[in-house]
Each structure stands twice: as C-alpha cells, then as structure tokens.
Motif scaffolding. Structure first.
Motif, PDB file in Angstrom:
ATOM      1  N   ASP A 203     -83.213   5.766  18.643  1.00  0.00           N
ATOM      2  CA  ASP A 203     -84.915   6.937  19.031  1.00  0.00           C
ATOM      3  C   ASP A 203     -85.761   7.427  18.470  1.00  0.00           C
ATOM      4  O   ASP A 203     -86.325   7.443  18.503  1.00  0.00           O
ATOM      5  N   LEU A 204     -85.751   6.181  17.517  1.00  0.00           N
ATOM      6  CA  LEU A 204     -86.210   6.260  15.631  1.00  0.00           C
ATOM      7  C   LEU A 204     -87.557   5.992  15.852  1.00  0.00           C
ATOM      8  O   LEU A 204     -87.700   5.017  16.615  1.00  0.00           O
ATOM      9  N   ASN A 205     -88.286   7.021  15.091  1.00  0.00           N
ATOM     10  CA  ASN A 205     -89.993   6.112  15.328  1.00  0.00           C
ATOM     11  C   ASN A 205     -90.137   5.685  14.007  1.00  0.00           C
ATOM     12  O   ASN A 205     -89.217   5.788  12.985  1.00  0.00           O
ATOM     13  N   LEU A 206     -91.021   4.651  13.449  1.00  0.00           N
ATOM     14  CA  LEU A 206     -91.979   4.602  12.715  1.00  0.00           C
ATOM     15  C   LEU A 206     -91.295   4.726  11.266  1.00  0.00           C
ATOM     16  O   LEU A 206     -90.676   4.481  10.745  1.00  0.00           O
ATOM     17  N   ALA A 207     -92.368   6.137  11.602  1.00  0.00           N
ATOM     18  CA  ALA A 207     -91.364   7.193  10.058  1.00  0.00           C
ATOM     19  C   ALA A 207     -90.112   6.763   9.632  1.00  0.00           C
ATOM     20  O   ALA A 207     -89.856   6.887   8.508  1.00  0.00           O
ATOM     21  N   GLU A 208     -89.385   7.614  10.540  1.00  0.00           N
ATOM     22  CA  GLU A 208     -88.097   7.256  10.154  1.00  0.00           C
ATOM     23  C   GLU A 208     -87.005   6.101  10.109  1.00  0.00           C
ATOM     24  O   GLU A 208     -86.859   6.082   9.288  1.00  0.00           O
ATOM     25  N   CYS A 209     -88.084   5.177  10.316  1.00  0.00           N
ATOM     26  CA  CYS A 209     -87.740   3.671  10.228  1.00  0.00           C
ATOM     27  C   CYS A 209     -87.780   3.578   8.551  1.00  0.00           C
ATOM     28  O   CYS A 209     -86.859   3.063   7.826  1.00  0.00           O
ATOM     29  N   ALA A 210     -88.784   3.630   8.612  1.00  0.00           N
ATOM     30  CA  ALA A 210     -89.880   3.516   6.980  1.00  0.00           C
ATOM     31  C   ALA A 210     -88.641   4.241   6.043  1.00  0.00           C
ATOM     32  O   ALA A 210     -88.214   3.987   4.962  1.00  0.00           O
TER      33      ALA A 210
END
Length: 730
Positions: A203-210
C-alpha cells in the motif's frame, strides 16, 4: 681488437646486472602471486557456506560507567517476510536506483559500478552511489560481519558469485528486501512499512517507497521517526536517482517530493531510564558494526553514562511546563546533556520527554541566542582586550539594522565584564565588529561547534552571529562540549559515550581514550571563565546559583522560541535547552528562568559526586584595582566606581583614572544578585534579561575588520574558519 675486448668487458657486468634484476623480479612476482592465491584460498575455505550453520543470536548489553546494567538489547528480530509479488514496483525500482543501478546486468560483482560509484562520489560529495551490489550487501548482511577487512571483501565477492549462480534476480531482490535493516529494530520492507507508515508494503505510495529505499544507507540517521528532515533529504536523492535512470520522470518526482509524509503513531510505552542515551549508543554501534552485531552478537558495551547523574537529569527536566500535547508528546520540549570536560565523557543525556526517538540533545539544531556570545568575548580577549576594557553601549546602525538591548535602553560606557554579565546586545555587536567576525567563528569551530555555515548566499559571516543569529543553530551536545574547553583550561576533549566494547568471547574489540587538543590560551580561558562567573553571581543567570564556583551563560531568542542555560564547574559542564518542536513561542520564558532553574537543580543533585573546588588560576594572571568608568587604575580604595579586576600580565592598565567617583546608589535603584557566598547584593546597573536578535534578521556586510593590536600572542593565529564538513548526525 684491444678496444673491442675492453668494450665487451664493460658490457658483461651490465648484462649480468640486468639478468639478475629480471630473475629477482620474476621470483618476487611468483612469490606475490603465490601469497595472493594462498590468501584467496584461505579466505574461500573459511567463508561460510550458503547452507552453513548460523551462530545462535545472543542479546547485547549496555552498562554505565560504574558497571551497572542500563538495558539489554534483545536478539529477537522484528521481521515479517513478504513475497516479491507484494512489493510495489516503485519500491523495487527505488532500491535499484539508490543501491545498484546495474543489478540486472552484473553477475554479483560489478567493476563498472565500482568505478562509476568512485566517480559519482567524487563529484557528488559521496551521497549518490554505492560500490557494493545488492547481491554483495545480501551476502554481507546474511552471512558475514560488517568488519572492514580484505578477507571479508574477498569472501563477500565469492559468496555473491555463488548466490547469483543459485538464485534468480527476483529471488535475490526478494531476499535482500526481507533481510536488510531499516532502523527502529525493523528488518525487511514489510516491517519497515508498518513501523513507519502503519500500512502494508503493497500500500506504499511513491513518496513512501523512496523514503524507505533511502533508509538502509544509514538506518538510524535516515529513520523518519527520529530525523524526518534527514529522511526527506535522502528521499529527494533517491527520487533524483530514479529520474536519472529512467524509472520515473521529473514531474512525478516533484509530485512525490511534495506528498505529505504521515508517520504512524508510536504506541505509548513506559519511558525507560536513559532511553535517549541508549538509542544514541545503538545508533553509533549499528553505524560502525551493523545491526546484526548489535542484536545478535552478544556485545557488552561499557558507556560513560552515570546512572545516578542520569536520574538527576531526568528529575530536573520534570520541571518543564506543559502547554500542549502533539502526537502524544508534551510541549514545550527540552534537552539536557552533561559532560566531564577533562575526559569528554557524557555523564547524562536527556533528549526530550516522551516516547519519540528524536534525540534533541544530539540532533536538534536550535538558535543559541546569547549563549553564543562567549565566543565573541573570547575573540576580544585573544585580541588584547580585557574584562576592564570600556565599550560604549550606545546606538549604532548597520544599514536598516539597529541592534538593541533587551530593555531598549543604553548604558553608555561599560566594562566588558559588565556587558557580558548583563548580556548587552549592542556591546556584543560592537566587539564582533572590532575584533573580526571570522575570529569569533574560528574559536567557535575550534571549541567544537560544527554546524556553522561559512559559504553560500546565506551564511554566518555577519554581525548577527554575535547575538546567536545563526543559519542552522547549535546542538546541546556541541555547545556543552565547547563550554567544556573553558572549564578544561583551553583544552578541547572530544565528547565520547563509549568506554569499551567486549564481544561474546570476552575479547575487547574497542577501547577509547580521550582525544585532546589545545585550542585556547589557558589565560584567556581563565579570564572568560571569571567573567562568566559574574553571569551567575550578579547577572542574567542568578537563577542558576547553587553555592559552588560556577560559570555560565543564558541564551534566549528575541521571539522566545528558544531558551538556554549552559554552565560549568571545574569538573562538570551541562547544557539545558527548551523550546517547541513545531513553531511555538515560550511566552516570555528566558534562559535565566526555567533553563537556569533546571540547570541548578541538576548540578545541586550531583554536587556530592565532586569535591567543591575553584577554577585553577594559571600563572601570568595579575590583579589591579580599576575604575569601572574608564578602565584605568585607581589608588583610592573608597572610590565607589572601583573594583578589583584580573588581567593577563602585560595587558593591565598603567595610567591612573581621571573619572570622578559617583555617589553610591541606594538599594531601591539596584537589583538583587548573589555574591560569592550566595548573599544578596545590590547591583549598580540594571540587570537586563538576556535576549538576542531574531535569527531571521538580515545583516549587511560589516565594515572592514580592524587590525588586531594584541600584546599577548594567541595560541595560534586564527585564519578564517574552514568550511565545515557535512555532518552525519543531524
């Protein structure tokens, strides 16, 4: 014929020499190759098998300076393995972009990647690329130690080649992302997603992934729970890498940068003794030895902390008021750190109050206010001025800026001693102008302040620094250490928190010794210390008086966002800071009120651990009775404007005062202070509450620095400060 024989005879020795040299080189190369092959063979034979047994995990222990157990770091790993199919492609790509851009091309070891990393680190200050492949990191984290040896590097390379032969790229990436450490006791991306963002990894978004992909570079430093600012900076670098290697476009990266990061609320737990200190120790250990060593290798870590002093520090910090609560954390926040100035040992550390992991004693860069003034006064003393030197406390302007004292009043000619005791802003600015901005910054750096900004459009090379208006600010740990130089007769000792580390077999793997460096002339340090005693005895810091020889300085910012008291005795230095984590105002609280009271409470509680003694007076210090009106000699002992003053020999006045004596003021005009015995006295001048310039004030370049005319040679001629290296801890 005879000439030819002579020529042949000359050539024979040369041919023989060349032949012997060639044979020697060949023999040396054979021996070197044999030794290298032997080393490789030994390294390969002693490396762990991919199916080999793993030693049972043993919990590590942290002890205080007296051998008392502080805490046990349990060996149970917080790990929730997850399939590669559930890991978002953005997260996979973020790891590859940040850690190993040729992951799908190399076979475990990437010579091209190593060369690229070397070049990138040279041009990008070492923050962009890593030399180890993801496969190498997996081998190191799963099967090897973190020790930096050639043997481990060789084993790591061979294990990486084996792993690449036995597993697919997706399997390797899955193992790596489930194996790696993310700080806060979290192993693997699923646990990291839950701890930091309260959600499953899918459920992670791109900002959280980075942000998650940026953590493993330095798990505790880039942990968003403990240092969100650093985590955001690292996130931006990861996004740049993803753009660089074509995983996302710049528009998508910009959108991710602006996405709000919502951290998971930490469960409320009982705050344990020295929790911030133990977190600090764990960060240091993990940075140096790796998470596995801390959680599995049964280390015994003997620290500098004194549990009794720590309890006194935590008790003193309970005096902080509470005006509001944010995310379960009481506000305003505070920090206290105490150091032995002779050894650099951190004896107590409180990084805040609550269950967060942001250690304000180490990581919080806050404006120091007038607590920065001693560096200006030290530069003045090293330039030949004395405690009796007269500075005119009168209006002055620099472009649109006109510095003012806290009470908006001017006192006319005052001694340097009085100006420091009463924290007069105008005098501090004039001193900085007179002796030179760079000189004050130089001593601040030499004494341990690493956060100064010396280059760029916004920097600290302006007069507002004399009032503590800095670009970044200072940390409680560093300003405590810097004041410790004065307590230690001009000798700086780097602060340290670990005495020794013993492994599970009883072998000492690390032992520290004090790192000392003379950075200030001992006579100058003594003069400034004596002036700072007046801050506690008669000045803005009388609230810190606790009945023993002590010196210190208050600090408050003009918008009441930060309040400090930093002080020391001959054997202990402590810094106290209070302020809000988020924007907030202390509503009139100054450094001389709550911070000084907290400092006094702590120092009183630990006083029994030290023999009461005065500061050691070095040779070359002389005394003379002078007039406080013009700083010149007085022969009349009844003159009400006279006082006994100390000087570095050769700087005392040699002319008689011509100033007329003034009548003694009655008690109603004075302000109560403390004499050396702690008795109330009357002050001849109004005691101004310490205050500084708002740090947002822009100061135009000052007039050219005046040439120093100093009859006393400083320890070392201070050049302009060197640009400070990027710090890792904040």
């Amino acid at each position: 014929m005879q000439d030819k024989d002579k020529e042949n005879n000359r050539r024979k020795p040369k041919k023989n020499t060349r032949t012997i040299t060639v044979i020697a080189v060949v023999v040396f190369l054979v021996m070197l190759t044999g030794a290298g092959l032997g080393f490789l063979t030994a390294s390969i034979h002693t490396m762990p098998s991919l199916k080999g047994e793993i030693r049972p995990a043993v919990s590590s222990q942290i002890f205080d300076a007296n051998g008392k157990l502080i805490t046990t770091i349990h060996s149970v790993e917080n790990r929730l393995p997850v399939s590669i199919n559930k890991i978002p492609k953005d997260l996979q790509n973020a790891f590859i972009a940040a850690e190993d851009t040729r992951f799908y091309q190399h076979s475990g070891v990437d010579p091209r990647g190593i060369l690229r990393a070397v070049w990138s680190n040279m041009t990008d200050r070492g923050i962009s690329e890593g030399g180890s492949t993801i496969t190498q990191q997996l081998a190191r984290n799963a099967l090897l130690s973190q020790e930096q040896t050639i043997k481990r590097k060789v084993q790591e390379a061979f294990l990486s080649l084996q792993i690449e032969r036995q597993y697919s790229k997706n399997e390797i990436l899955e193992m790596y992302m489930n194996q790696i450490y993310f700080g806060q006791g979290a192993y693997g991306v699923q646990t990291a997603a839950q701890i930091y963002f309260g959600k499953n990894v899918e459920d992670l978004n791109l900002a959280e992934c980075a942000m998650i992909a940026g953590i493993p570079k330095s798990p505790n430093y880039y942990s968003p729970s403990s240092n969100l600012k650093a985590a955001k900076e690292r996130q931006s670098i990861v996004l740049d890498q993803m753009v660089k290697y074509g995983y996302i476009d710049s528009t998508t990266a910009a959108k991710a940068r602006n996405t709000e990061i919502k951290l998971a609320t930490r469960p409320i737990t009982n705050t344990t003794t020295a929790s911030y200190f133990t977190d600090y120790i764990m960060q240091l250990l993990i940075e140096k030895y790796g998470a596995d060593a801390v959680y599995k290798d049964g280390l015994k870590v003997y620290t500098t902390l004194d549990l009794e002093m720590q309890a006194a520090a935590e008790h003193a910090m309970n005096q902080l008021p509470t005006t509001r609560t944010e995310n379960g954390i009481k506000q305003p926040q505070g920090a206290l750190v105490a150091i032995d100035p002779h050894t650099g040992h951190i004896k107590a550390m409180v990084g805040g109050r609550g269950n967060d992991q942001f250690n304000r004693a180490v990581l919080a860069e806050r404006q120091p206010g007038s607590a920065f003034k001693p560096f200006v006064y030290l530069a003045a003393i090293e330039s030949g001025l004395t405690p009796a030197s007269i500075i005119d406390d009168s209006p002055i302007s620099f472009g649109s800026w006109s510095p003012m004292n806290y009470d908006q009043k001017f006192r006319g000619p005052v001694t340097m001693r009085t100006a420091l005791e009463q924290s007069l802003n105008v005098v501090a600015v004039k001193l900085a102008q007179q002796v030179g901005i760079d000189k004050a910054l130089y001593y601040a750096q030499q004494m341990g302040i690493s956060t100064l900004v010396l280059k760029g459009d916004t920097n600290d090379r302006n007069l507002s620094m004399s009032l503590g208006g800095l670009t970044r600010g200072v940390t409680p740990l560093e300003i405590a250490s810097a004041y410790g130089v004065l307590a230690n007769s001009g000798i700086r000792v780097e602060p340290t928190s670990i005495i020794k580390i013993v492994d599970r077999n009883g072998k000492v793997i690390e032992q520290t010794t004090p790192k000392e460096k003379v950075v200030v002339n001992e006579r100058s340090a003594y003069l400034l210390t004596d002036m700072m005693r007046g801050v506690i005895n008669n000045g803005t810091g009388t609230g810190a008086y606790f009945g023993r020889p002590a010196a210190g300085k208050t600090g408050t910012t003009s918008d009441y966002k930060d309040a400090w008291f930093v002080g020391f005795t001959p054997d202990l230095v402590a810094a106290v800071w209070m302020g809000y984590d988020s924007p907030g105002y202390l509503g009139g609280v100054t450094g001389g009120t709550i911070p000084a009271t907290i400092w006094r409470s702590f120092m009183s509680d630990v006083a029994a651990k030290y023999v009461a003694r005065d500061f050691v007076r070095p040779s070359g210090i002389v005394a003379a009775r002078v007039s406080t009106k013009d700083g010149l000699l007085l022969n009349d002992p009844t003159n009400q404007d006279g006082r006994n003053e100390i000087f570095v020999e050769g700087t005392q006045p040699n002319k008689l005062s011509t100033a007329a004596a003034t009548a003694t003021k009655d008690g109603k005009d004075g302000k109560l202070g403390k004499d050396k015995d702690g008795k109330d006295i009357k002050l001849d001048e109004t005691g101004a509450t310490d205050e500084t310039l708002d740090t947002d004030e822009k100061t135009p370049p000052p007039p050219p620095v005046k040439t120093d005319k100093n009859p006393v040679t400083p320890l070392a001629p201070p050049p302009p400060p060197k640009p400070n290296d990027p710090i890792k801890k904040n």
